[in-house]
Write an enzyme that holds these catalytic residues in place. Structure first.
Site, PDB file in Angstrom:
ATOM      1  N   GLU A 114      -0.137   2.488  -9.278  1.00  0.00           N
ATOM      2  CA  GLU A 114      -0.981   1.436  -8.695  1.00  0.00           C
ATOM      3  C   GLU A 114      -2.456   1.802  -8.831  1.00  0.00           C
ATOM      4  OE1 GLU A 114      -1.541  -0.563  -4.239  1.00  0.00           O
ATOM      5  OE2 GLU A 114      -0.610   1.409  -4.498  1.00  0.00           O
TER       6      GLU A 114
ATOM      7  N   LYS B 229      -0.162  -8.379  -7.116  1.00  0.00           N
ATOM      8  CA  LYS B 229       0.572  -8.099  -5.892  1.00  0.00           C
ATOM      9  C   LYS B 229       0.550  -9.311  -4.976  1.00  0.00           C
ATOM     10  CE  LYS B 229       1.090  -4.690  -2.202  1.00  0.00           C
ATOM     11  NZ  LYS B 229       0.499  -3.517  -1.519  1.00  0.00           N
TER      12      LYS B 229
ATOM     13  N   CYS C 192       3.392  -0.954  -4.578  1.00  0.00           N
ATOM     14  CA  CYS C 192       3.258  -0.268  -3.296  1.00  0.00           C
ATOM     15  C   CYS C 192       4.312  -0.742  -2.291  1.00  0.00           C
ATOM     16  CB  CYS C 192       1.841  -0.448  -2.746  1.00  0.00           C
ATOM     17  SG  CYS C 192       1.464   0.640  -1.341  1.00  0.00           S
TER      18      CYS C 192
END
Length: 519
Positions: A277, A340, A391
């Site tokens: 990430e 995301k 994440c």
């Protein structure tokens, strides 16, 4: 003498505190996962001697002694990277712990206030517990950290049932086991077996538990056989170990690119290289000099790269920023991206920003991101497709299942767990990915900046993983399975049924109480 009233008030809470500590011991890093099967017994048994109010407080006590050591890492994260002073950070931790503990409080209250035939106690407890876990998985953005089923990630036989019922189904089984022990202990203490009607309920509980283990043995053997017969792809994960205090320092951009480039070229040949990430500390494609260096390395490697980057696009109010995973082909041309979608409140954005301006400093290190608009669309690399979870998205089962329904043949998760330091949080985070593999029967590839990186096969077996705070590259062939499990297609259907049953039973109990109340 003055301590006797306090002693008398705290003594009933002792079993509850013991339950909480045993729950904690079942999770990483203590890791004694069998403890989960009897951890709730002290709390459950103590409820018989408590009033309803005391039962609720006892449940909260269990939650505090469970969640406080489990997620204590939030405090150092907020002080070191969020810029908060110790008092404010500790207050945030305690508020979150109290919120989570309210669920165990409601569980204890439900066990006290709503009596059921003794033989059905294990099922009623499991229905209540799973309903509450389902609610906290999605309510207020959701925080399913510490869901009971996750404690069983090393228990490869039991977790096979997750391909039908998900991680919450494993929670159900664990609570049923606790309930059976509660009834057995009560029967032993009064030297009498339960009545025949109650024995039927207990027998059903035992049949359920035995069936789960039999299913697990058979399914584990079946999946391992399937793995040996399916194609595989060679994947490399790069763990560059860039410290958080240097990650966004412009003076270290070249060093960051050099480290990722060196580790990636050492990993050749492979079908796909995965970086963590926001691995690149600049806006790839917008900052030409560092972007060109990355492109040159990708072309030299001659394979697909999946890299985590911050991204931006103009808007009416300036720019919108995204936490992005970008797929580059061997010519360093972007072939797709995923932004995301499930952001972390106060970590990646501030909800109700107009009212909570004081919290803006919490996003300073991670960035104030916007919610992705791309949806769970898998990214292609060669003949393969991967669903990318960034994440915390890996802890939400519905996101992984949506990617698989849309055609992902492997799942990739990229993260930056440097925020966690050397706490057990990194292992807790990693362990949850095991269930995404089993639920969907897909290999899971995990790339983390400071660890833990690794590979998990569709049976939930951890094939290989790294230590934390080491720079390394792992390369491995991962099996590629197809098809969709019952859980992939239907999600938490069983948990939703528990929620409906829990709600209806509570409503019926409330109505009956009103009817019976004298006018």
């Amino acid at each position: 003498m003055q301590f006797k009233p306090l002693y008398g008030a705290l003594l009933p809470l002792l079993p509850a505190l013991v339950s909480g500590l045993m729950l904690f011991s079942a999770f990483p890093a203590p890791g004694f996962y069998p403890a989960a099967f009897f951890a709730l017994v002290p709390l459950w048994l103590s409820l018989e001697r408590l009033s309803s109010k005391q039962a609720f407080y006892a449940g909260i006590g269990t939650g505090i002694s469970f969640y406080l050591p489990l997620i204590y890492w939030i405090c150092p994260t907020l002080t070191e990277y969020g810029g908060l002073n110790t008092f404010v950070a500790l207050s945030c931790l305690l508020l979150l712990v109290l919120y989570l503990s309210a669920y165990t409080g409601v569980f204890a209250l439900a066990m006290k206030k709503i009596p059921v035939p003794e033989g059905l106690v294990p099922f009623w407890g499991a229905v209540a517990w799973v309903s509450l876990e389902y609610i906290r998985t999605y309510l207020f953005s959701g925080f399913p950290w510490g869901v009971l089923g996750y404690s069983q990630y090393p228990n490869r036989v039991l977790i096979q049932a997750a391909d039908t019922f998900g991680v919450l189904g494993i929670s159900f089984l664990v609570v049923v086991a606790n309930g059976v022990l509660v009834i057995a202990f009560k029967s032993f203490s009064r030297r009498a077996w339960p009545e025949k009607t109650n024995m039927a309920g207990l027998s059903l509980s035992m049949v359920l538990l035995c069936s789960a283990f039999i299913y697990g043995h058979l399914k584990l053997a079946q999946v391992r056989g399937q793995i040996n017969g399916v194609p595989s792809r060679t994947i490399s994960v790069i763990q560059a170990n860039i410290s958080q205090d240097r990650k966004w320092d412009k003076a270290f951009v070249d060093e960051t690119i050099d480290r990722y480039s060196r580790l990636s070229l050492e990993a050749m040949p492979c079908d796909l290289v995965v970086w963590p990430e926001t691995a690149l500390p600049f806006y790839y494609g917008m900052d030409p000099v560092p972007s060109n260096r990355v492109d040159a390395m990708v072309r030299k490697a001659g394979t697909f790269f999946l890299i985590g980057i911050p991204a931006a696009r103009p808007s009416d109010d300036g720019f919108l920023y995204y936490n992005r995973a970008c797929m580059l082909n061997p010519l360093a041309l972007p072939k797709g991206y995923y932004d995301k979608h499930h952001l972390v409140p106060f970590g990646e954005y501030v909800p109700f920003k107009g009212l909570l301006r004081f919290a803006e400093k919490l996003t300073a290190g991670a960035g104030d991101f916007s919610k992705g608009e791309t949806g769970p669309v898998p990214l292609k690399f060669g003949t393969g497709t991967t669903g990318v979870l960034i994440c915390f998205e890996i802890i939400f089962p519905d996101i992984a299942s949506a990617f698989v329904r849309n055609g992902a043949d492997i799942l990739t998760t990229m993260t930056n767990d440097a925020w966690f330091g050397r706490t057990q949080a990194a292992l807790q985070h990693f362990s949850m990915a095991v269930f995404r593999a089993v639920e969907n029967r897909r290999s899971v590839v995990r790339a983390a900046n400071t660890g833990i990186s690794g590979f998990i096969d569709p049976s939930g077996t951890i094939l290989e993983k790294t230590d934390i705070f080491t720079a390394c590259a792992l390369t491995r062939q991962v099996p590629v399975m197809s098809g969709q499990t019952f859980y992939t297609r239907h999600g938490d259907l069983a948990a939703k049924a528990c929620l409906v049953a829990f709600f209806l039973i509570c409503v019926i109990k409330f109505i009956l109480k009103k009817i019976r109340r004298p006018l």
